[in-house]
Enzyme design. Structure first.
Site, PDB file in Angstrom:
ATOM      1  N   ASP A 158       3.711 -11.680  -7.708  1.00  0.00           N
ATOM      2  CA  ASP A 158       3.509 -10.382  -8.344  1.00  0.00           C
ATOM      3  C   ASP A 158       4.826  -9.765  -8.802  1.00  0.00           C
ATOM      4  OD1 ASP A 158       0.900  -9.751  -8.813  1.00  0.00           O
ATOM      5  OD2 ASP A 158       0.735  -8.223  -7.264  1.00  0.00           O
ATOM      6  N   ASP A 321      -6.995  -6.117   4.257  1.00  0.00           N
ATOM      7  CA  ASP A 321      -7.385  -7.112   5.249  1.00  0.00           C
ATOM      8  C   ASP A 321      -8.535  -6.621   6.124  1.00  0.00           C
ATOM      9  OD1 ASP A 321      -5.767  -5.171   6.367  1.00  0.00           O
ATOM     10  OD2 ASP A 321      -4.172  -6.539   6.954  1.00  0.00           O
TER      11      ASP A 321
END
Length: 804
Positions: A158, A321
């Site tokens: 990224d 998560d």
């Protein structure tokens, strides 16, 4: 349920203060006898039940007899706030006892033929990490013990997206383009696949979903960029998916090579379990019993079919998560937790980065609580709802922690009576409740958390996380994902930039202690209640003093974290090859042991180039030789202990280095077991008191020293980015035969940092003597006693581990 109702009815019966004290002392004695004489699940349940009865008696008394009169609205308001904070703590205590009463310990998964193993995609999401860190992670991932044709490693970058490469700022655009080219070359040589995307949308979750769109494996292994896998990771996890077709997650612990700021600044990393170990060794295993263990962002395998069903990784909150696990649990999928350290990662080095990381976790969990309330989530079983509520409401701790910190000052400075009780009642109810609470926590978590360390961690975080809580409650969708900085350079002692509020609180509490003492001794009409409140304030002062030690950042002695290992190899120096034992290794250097007679005359007085060839672990192919530079040599009887620096590493060298450092997961397990020894309440309290008394003076010394740099430790050459040459295959090139090197070398610009030896500290040994010499220089007999106790326990733990 009937027994519980009868017990609560019995608890509600009024008794006198003396009878309450006798009952609580009897419960303490019975619990101590159970602790010392019995073991097993039944004794554990009886112990916790007896302690819980005392806690419930205290809460009943607090609710019915200790609140100020509503006629005094100020005292009543503050008293009610304090009571609510205590009720929150009791709620967290009881929920944790329910969740962790009998943690699940899973057996190893069944072995499967290679032809039946599922295809695995390894996702390594990256944003701004150094190429050297990524090279180590990718090289270790490529060497995991798994059929190569079924293993694909992806670097999800990224930091080199189209958006960044086209940034209006020419310097930022050039940096992004350079990063993309560099990492593409790195992946090509290591046998990994490079993938980026058009825009940086939805942070880490968006990056992972971009990987899902390109990958096609049955399972996905997620690794943070600085979480390097050990070779056996897939062997010890993949098999669980064949046993349970509804299994969506196998989570493993996050183990770390470097200390967090609290461990480093209080010098506890080698002797005290890390803060995260209680969560991973107890809480996650406890959650696993109730199908409630959740995804922690890394070191986890996920089933592709489950992710496809839920639309990929969840990205509404900044903790993708836990949110992903929450969604899949509510859809009927199951999870598993494997309590074996199978990766080694890095923690934030500075207090600023540590607080930033915890602020993100705190805000993300509150986002899930506010936007997707577990209590209302369909598909979750009641125990799963309770498990998620416990994990999310835990992050409310800054509010009660600060309330407990400042509550005594209201009575000391303003005579507000927010807790209406006599001294006798305070002893019979409050003091016994505190002691039994400590006994229960030490009984359940004693191997993984020293006494009062939780209070210290909560206070250090609480001053800043309280602001994060307010901001996310005010605007639940506002928080954004921030990457945690790792690998900061700490070349001198200094105060953290976050120190000022900690000094202010310490000063306020110190004044509170002085005022309480003066009023108790000299002011007419002041009762013994002032003494009780003053002692409460003094405990808070000790906590604030220990926190000042956390703010006093010590210089980092190792530029890159090291790991004690036990490997064999061969080193070629000065034209001769010698078999050696490799005892400790980092990304920059390693420590070896060899017969002193094998060293050529004069070696150790000047740098000498050579090569190190490592014997591969069982089933692994040779990975080639590492170029090394011989550094300092120390004599240990008939042996020589030498430091070897790796210098500038080529890409192929990362394959060999990863095989050396991460070939055997037992190395990390041995390190954790050496630290996991029970710390009793007496020595734990003594250690905490010492920190509270001594650490403010060190912080004051740093403050008076200002920003002037102190003499830095001898350090190794800076880690260099890989040097790209010909491609490297899966297991690296064939071993390079030792070459005689006899040309003298110029001394490096900076001498090589000797890596610490791997052997456990033995009482009376060199490391033990060094610790005690330092203690004698400081003139503190308390530190002498504490260090002796810790070193002795560490030596005994090492002997037990070796025997096992």
């Amino acid at each position: 349920m009937g027994t519980t109702a009868a017990g609560l009815l019995l608890l509600s019966q009024p008794v006198g203060t003396q009878n309450q004290l006798a009952m609580s002392l009897a419960a303490m004695a019975a619990m101590a006898a159970l602790w010392l004489a019995f073991d097993g699940p039944r004794a554990r349940f009886v112990f916790l039940a007896m302690g819980s009865l005392v806690v419930l008696r205290y809460i009943l008394w607090r609710v019915t007899d200790t609140l100020p009169s509503p006629g005094d609205p100020v005292s009543f308001g503050f008293g009610l706030l304090l009571l609510l904070c205590e009720l929150y703590c009791v709620f967290i205590l009881f929920v944790s006892l329910i969740i962790n009463a009998e943690p699940l310990r899973r057996r190893p998964p069944p072995a499967a033929p290679a032809a039946d193993l599922p295809a695995v995609d390894v996702f390594v999401p990256s944003y701004n990490e150094d190429a050297g860190i990524l090279a180590m992670t990718l090289a270790a991932a490529r060497q995991m013990n798994y059929p190569p044709e079924k293993l694909t490693v992806w670097l999800l970058d990224d930091g080199g997206t189209d958006q960044k490469c086209n940034d209006p700022n020419p310097e930022k655009a050039a940096a992004a383009k350079g990063r993309r080219v560099e990492l593409q070359a790195l992946c090509a040589e290591l046998g990994a696949r490079y993938l980026t995307r058009a825009r940086n949308e939805h942070a880490k979750a968006g990056n992972l979903n971009n990987g899902l769109a390109a990958a096609a494996g049955d399972l996905v292994l997620v690794l943070d960029a600085d979480h390097v896998p050990f070779r056996s990771l897939l062997n010890e996890t993949v098999g669980y998916f064949a046993e349970d077709p509804k299994l969506f997650l196998v989570q493993t612990p996050h183990a770390f090579l470097n200390p967090d700021p609290i461990e480093r600044n209080l010098k506890t990393f080698e002797r005290m379990p890390s803060e995260n170990e209680m969560f991973y060794a107890v809480t996650q295993a406890g959650l696993d019993k109730w199908n409630g263990s959740f995804f922690c962002g890394s070191a986890a395998l996920l089933r592709r079919a489950a992710l496809d069903e839920s639309g990929g990784f969840a990205g509404i909150t900044i903790t993708e998560d836990c949110e992903t696990a929450f969604e899949l649990h509510s859809r009927g999928w199951t999870s598993a937790y494997v309590d074996r350290p199978l990766i080694a990662g890095l923690q934030p080095d500075t207090l600023t980065d540590f607080i930033g990381q915890r602020s993100r976790w705190c805000q993300g969990m509150f986002q899930i609580l506010l936007l997707k309330n577990p209590a209302l989530q369909k598909g979750l079983k009641p125990i799963q709802k309770l498990a998620y509520l416990s994990s999310m409401t835990f992050w409310f701790f800054p509010i009660p922690r600060l309330a407990f910190m400042f509550a005594p000052l209201l009575h000391i400075f303003f005579d507000l009576k927010i807790f209406v009780a006599s001294v006798d009642e305070s002893i019979a109810y409050t003091a016994t409740y505190i002691v039994i609470n400590l006994m229960m926590q030490n009984y359940v978590y004693g191997k993984f958390r020293w006494p009062f360390v939780s209070e210290l961690y909560e206070y250090v975080q609480g001053l800043y996380l309280s602001k994060a809580i307010v901001s996310v409650i005010w605007s639940p969708r506002k928080p954004t994902f921030n990457v945690t900085n790792k690998g900061a350079t700490l070349d001198r002692d200094h105060l953290s930039s976050l120190t000022l509020p900690f000094f202010a609180v310490y000063g306020l509490l110190l004044v509170g202690c002085l005022v309480a003492g003066w009023r108790y001794l000299f002011e007419p009409g002041v009762t013994n209640l002032m003494l009780v409140v003053g002692l409460w304030n003094f405990f808070n002062l000790l906590t604030a003093g220990a926190a000042l030690g956390v703010c006093a950042e010590r210089r980092q002695l190792e530029r890159t974290p090291s790991l004690a290992i036990s490997r064999r190899g061969q080193v070629a120096l000065g034209g001769r090859a010698v078999d050696v034992a490799i005892e400790r290794v980092s990304a920059e250097a390693c420590t070896i042991r060899m017969p002193a007679a094998a060293l050529a005359p004069g070696v150790g007085h000047r740098p000498v180039r050579g090569t190190l060839t490592v014997e591969p672990v069982a089933g692994a192919r040779p990975a080639g030789a590492l170029p090394v530079i011989l550094g300092p040599v120390a004599r240990a009887g008939t042996d020589a202990v030498c430091s070897l620096a790796f210098g500038t590493l080529r890409t192929r060298d990362y394959v060999a280095l990863a095989g050396l450092m991460y070939g055997d997961a037992e190395a990390m397990r041995r390190f954790q077991l050496r630290r996991r020894r029970h710390k009793d309440l007496f020595t734990g309290t003594l250690q905490f008191v010492w920190w509270g008394l001594a650490e403010p003076f060190r912080a004051l010394r740093y403050a008076l020293a200002g920003e002037a740099p102190r003499p830095a430790a001898v350090e190794a050459p800076a880690a260099a980015a890989p040097v790209y040459d010909e491609p490297v295959r899966d297991a690296g090139p064939a071993p390079v035969p030792p070459q005689p090197i006899d040309l003298p070398l110029a001394a490096p610009a900076r001498p090589v940092l000797p890596v610490r030896p791997a052997a456990p500290v033995q009482a009376g040994g060199p490391a033990h003597a060094e610790v005690h010499a330092q203690a004698q220089d400081d003139g503190d007999w308390v530190r002498l006693m504490l260090d002796y106790e810790n070193d002795r326990a560490l030596a005994e733990s090492g002997r037990r581990t070796d025997a096992a």
